[in-house]
Scaffold this motif. Sequence first.
Motif, PDB file in Angstrom:
ATOM      1  N   VAL A   1       0.886  -1.173   0.000  1.00  0.00           N
ATOM      2  CA  VAL A   1       0.000   0.000   0.000  1.00  0.00           C
ATOM      3  C   VAL A   1       0.922   1.220   0.000  1.00  0.00           C
ATOM      4  O   VAL A   1       1.604   1.481   0.986  1.00  0.00           O
ATOM      5  N   ASN A   2       0.984   1.916  -1.108  1.00  0.00           N
ATOM      6  CA  ASN A   2       1.842   3.094  -1.236  1.00  0.00           C
ATOM      7  C   ASN A   2       0.999   4.367  -1.148  1.00  0.00           C
ATOM      8  O   ASN A   2      -0.205   4.338  -1.450  1.00  0.00           O
ATOM      9  N   PRO A   3       1.622   5.511  -0.776  1.00  0.00           N
ATOM     10  CA  PRO A   3       0.866   6.761  -0.737  1.00  0.00           C
ATOM     11  C   PRO A   3       0.156   7.068  -2.062  1.00  0.00           C
ATOM     12  O   PRO A   3      -0.971   7.578  -2.073  1.00  0.00           O
ATOM     13  N   SER A   4       0.779   6.721  -3.184  1.00  0.00           N
ATOM     14  CA  SER A   4       0.147   7.025  -4.478  1.00  0.00           C
ATOM     15  C   SER A   4      -1.140   6.211  -4.678  1.00  0.00           C
ATOM     16  O   SER A   4      -2.067   6.660  -5.374  1.00  0.00           O
ATOM     17  N   ASP A   5      -1.215   5.015  -4.068  1.00  0.00           N
ATOM     18  CA  ASP A   5      -2.453   4.227  -4.158  1.00  0.00           C
ATOM     19  C   ASP A   5      -3.584   4.974  -3.454  1.00  0.00           C
ATOM     20  O   ASP A   5      -4.720   5.011  -3.927  1.00  0.00           O
ATOM     21  N   ILE A   6      -3.238   5.546  -2.298  1.00  0.00           N
ATOM     22  CA  ILE A   6      -4.237   6.297  -1.524  1.00  0.00           C
ATOM     23  C   ILE A   6      -4.634   7.555  -2.308  1.00  0.00           C
ATOM     24  O   ILE A   6      -5.822   7.863  -2.447  1.00  0.00           O
ATOM     25  N   ASN A   7      -3.623   8.246  -2.847  1.00  0.00           N
ATOM     26  CA  ASN A   7      -3.917   9.454  -3.644  1.00  0.00           C
ATOM     27  C   ASN A   7      -4.823   9.122  -4.820  1.00  0.00           C
ATOM     28  O   ASN A   7      -5.721   9.882  -5.176  1.00  0.00           O
ATOM     29  N   MET A   8      -4.579   7.962  -5.432  1.00  0.00           N
ATOM     30  CA  MET A   8      -5.383   7.562  -6.597  1.00  0.00           C
ATOM     31  C   MET A   8      -6.838   7.341  -6.176  1.00  0.00           C
ATOM     32  O   MET A   8      -7.772   7.773  -6.849  1.00  0.00           O
ATOM     33  N   ILE A   9      -7.024   6.676  -5.042  1.00  0.00           N
ATOM     34  CA  ILE A   9      -8.393   6.435  -4.547  1.00  0.00           C
ATOM     35  C   ILE A   9      -9.063   7.763  -4.205  1.00  0.00           C
ATOM     36  O   ILE A   9     -10.255   7.961  -4.451  1.00  0.00           O
ATOM     37  N   GLN A  10      -8.276   8.701  -3.677  1.00  0.00           N
ATOM     38  CA  GLN A  10      -8.829  10.012  -3.330  1.00  0.00           C
ATOM     39  C   GLN A  10      -9.128  10.843  -4.583  1.00  0.00           C
ATOM     40  O   GLN A  10      -9.793  11.870  -4.501  1.00  0.00           O
ATOM     41  N   GLY A  11      -8.568  10.420  -5.699  1.00  0.00           N
ATOM     42  CA  GLY A  11      -8.808  11.142  -6.954  1.00  0.00           C
ATOM     43  C   GLY A  11      -7.871  12.305  -7.177  1.00  0.00           C
ATOM     44  O   GLY A  11      -8.094  13.133  -8.052  1.00  0.00           O
ATOM     45  N   ASN A  12      -6.761  12.365  -6.401  1.00  0.00           N
ATOM     46  CA  ASN A  12      -5.849  13.490  -6.605  1.00  0.00           C
ATOM     47  C   ASN A  12      -4.456  13.032  -7.020  1.00  0.00           C
ATOM     48  O   ASN A  12      -3.455  13.580  -6.598  1.00  0.00           O
ATOM     49  N   TYR A  13      -4.412  12.011  -7.879  1.00  0.00           N
ATOM     50  CA  TYR A  13      -3.143  11.541  -8.417  1.00  0.00           C
ATOM     51  C   TYR A  13      -3.068  11.923  -9.903  1.00  0.00           C
ATOM     52  O   TYR A  13      -4.100  12.170 -10.531  1.00  0.00           O
ATOM     53  N   GLY A  14      -1.841  11.946 -10.433  1.00  0.00           N
ATOM     54  CA  GLY A  14      -1.639  12.375 -11.827  1.00  0.00           C
ATOM     55  C   GLY A  14      -2.208  11.408 -12.845  1.00  0.00           C
ATOM     56  O   GLY A  14      -2.263  11.728 -14.040  1.00  0.00           O
ATOM     57  N   LEU A  15      -2.621  10.232 -12.371  1.00  0.00           N
ATOM     58  CA  LEU A  15      -3.129   9.213 -13.284  1.00  0.00           C
ATOM     59  C   LEU A  15      -4.310   8.546 -12.585  1.00  0.00           C
ATOM     60  O   LEU A  15      -4.172   8.076 -11.460  1.00  0.00           O
ATOM     61  N   LEU A  16      -5.478   8.567 -13.206  1.00  0.00           N
ATOM     62  CA  LEU A  16      -6.658   7.993 -12.551  1.00  0.00           C
ATOM     63  C   LEU A  16      -7.290   6.936 -13.453  1.00  0.00           C
ATOM     64  O   LEU A  16      -7.459   7.162 -14.652  1.00  0.00           O
ATOM     65  N   PRO A  17      -7.643   5.760 -12.879  1.00  0.00           N
ATOM     66  CA  PRO A  17      -8.248   4.708 -13.699  1.00  0.00           C
ATOM     67  C   PRO A  17      -9.722   4.989 -13.951  1.00  0.00           C
ATOM     68  O   PRO A  17     -10.335   5.788 -13.241  1.00  0.00           O
ATOM     69  N   LYS A  18     -10.266   4.317 -14.962  1.00  0.00           N
ATOM     70  CA  LYS A  18     -11.718   4.383 -15.178  1.00  0.00           C
ATOM     71  C   LYS A  18     -12.382   3.577 -14.074  1.00  0.00           C
ATOM     72  O   LYS A  18     -11.910   2.503 -13.710  1.00  0.00           O
ATOM     73  N   LEU A  19     -13.475   4.059 -13.527  1.00  0.00           N
ATOM     74  CA  LEU A  19     -14.170   3.349 -12.447  1.00  0.00           C
ATOM     75  C   LEU A  19     -15.273   2.458 -13.008  1.00  0.00           C
ATOM     76  O   LEU A  19     -15.842   2.794 -14.044  1.00  0.00           O
TER      77      LEU A  19
END
Length: 340
Positions: free
Chosen positions: A49-67
Motif C-alpha cells: 500500500v503506497n501513498p500514491s495508491d491512496i492518492n489515486m483512490i482520493q482522486g488526486n493523483y496524476g493518473l486515474l483509472p476508469k471506475l
Amino acid sequence: MRVSSRLGSAAGGPRPPTPLPLSLPRLKNLELTAVEGSDVHVRMLAAPVNPSDINMIQGNYGLLPKLPAVGGNEGIGQVVAVGSSVSRLKPGDWVIPASAGLGTWRTEAVFSEEALIGIPKDIPLQSAATLGVNPCTAYRMLVDFEQLQPGDSVIQNASNSGVGQAVIQIASALRLKTINVVRDRPDIQKLTDRLKNLGADYVLTEEELRIPETKTIFKDVPLPRLALNCVGGKSSTELLRHLAPGGTMVTYGGMAKQPVTASVSLLIFKDLRLRGFWLSQWKKNHSSDEFKELILTLCDLIRQGQLTAPACSEVPLQDYQQALEASVKPFVSSKQILTM
Ligand code: NDP
C-alpha cells in the motif's frame, strides 16, 4: 472465483484514528476472463500500500483509472497460464506491473502480456513486491540529475520512507554520503540506528537541520549538490538552504501537502535548480527494455545484499482495511504489504 478489491462508492466502516479521507474499498468476487492470445493469467502473491495508491483512490493523483477499478499499483505475481501468442512469459514466472494503474490488490487476474515485466525469482518476496516503484525512483533520482562522484553527498527528507530507505542503500552502494532528515518522534534513536544500519551517514531531525551546529557536518563531507524532497513546505526550504551553489533539488513527493518555497536570494546567489521527478513519466519516456534494465540493476544490488526491502508489515488481503488505516498513520515507519 477470485477475491478482488474494488473501489466502493459509498463511505463505510468505522473511522480509523487518522481518518482516511476516502471511500473505503470493498472486497468483491469477480469472474476471471478466459486466457487467450496475448493474455497472461497471474496469481498475485503480495502488493504494497503506497501513498500514491491512496492518492489515486482520493482522486488526486496524476493518473486515474476508469471506475470501477481495482486498487493497487505495485506488487508481485506469479504466472499461472499464458495465451498462445505470449512469447516473453511462461507459467511459474514472477511478474510486476509495467506501469501504474494495473490494480494489484486482488488474488488473481488476467492481464495482457505488455502490462507485465518478468523479474528474476531469486530475490526475497518483499523485495520483489516493492521493487517496481520506490527503488526505481531512488535510483533514477540519484543518477539522472547531477553527475555525482564517490564521496559526494546527497541530502533528503522523509528518509525513513520507502523511497528514502532505497536512496540510503543505493547511495551507499554508489559510495555517496547521505544526510538524512526525519521527523522527530519518541523512539528517534531506534529509527536513527535503523537508518544507519542501512548505510545512512547522518540522520537528523527536521529541528536539528535548522540549528547552526549542523553546519559542522560539512567539515567532513562536501555540501550536497543533490537534494531529494518528499515533503514540501518548510522541510524543503531547509533542504535548499544546505545545497551547494548550482545544486539541484528534485521534488518527488508532497507528504506535508504544502508548496515548495524557495528563497529569492538562494535562487539568485546560489543559482539553485528546482526539478521534479515522476516515475510514470520516466517510463513513458523510456522503453520497456530500459525499465527492465533498471530492474535488473536493482536485482543485482539486492543479490549483493546492498538493497533490502523497506521495513514491512505483512497483512492478509482480507484485512486490507487495517493495512489502509496503518498506511496513513504518522510515524509507523513500516510499509503495509497485502499478502494473497
Ligand atoms: P512511505 O509510506 O514508505 O513513507 C511515507 C513517508 O512520509 C514517511 O517517511 C513519513 O514519515 C513521511 N510523512 C508522512 N506524512 C508526513 C508529513 N505530514 N510531513 C512530513 N513527512 C511525512 O512512502 P513512499 O516512500 O512509498 O512514498 C513517499 C512519497 O514519495 C509519496 O508522496 C509518494 O507518492 C512519492 N513517490 C513518488 C514517486 C514519483 O515517481 N514521483 C515514486 C514513488 C513514491 P513519518 O515516519 O515521520 O510519518
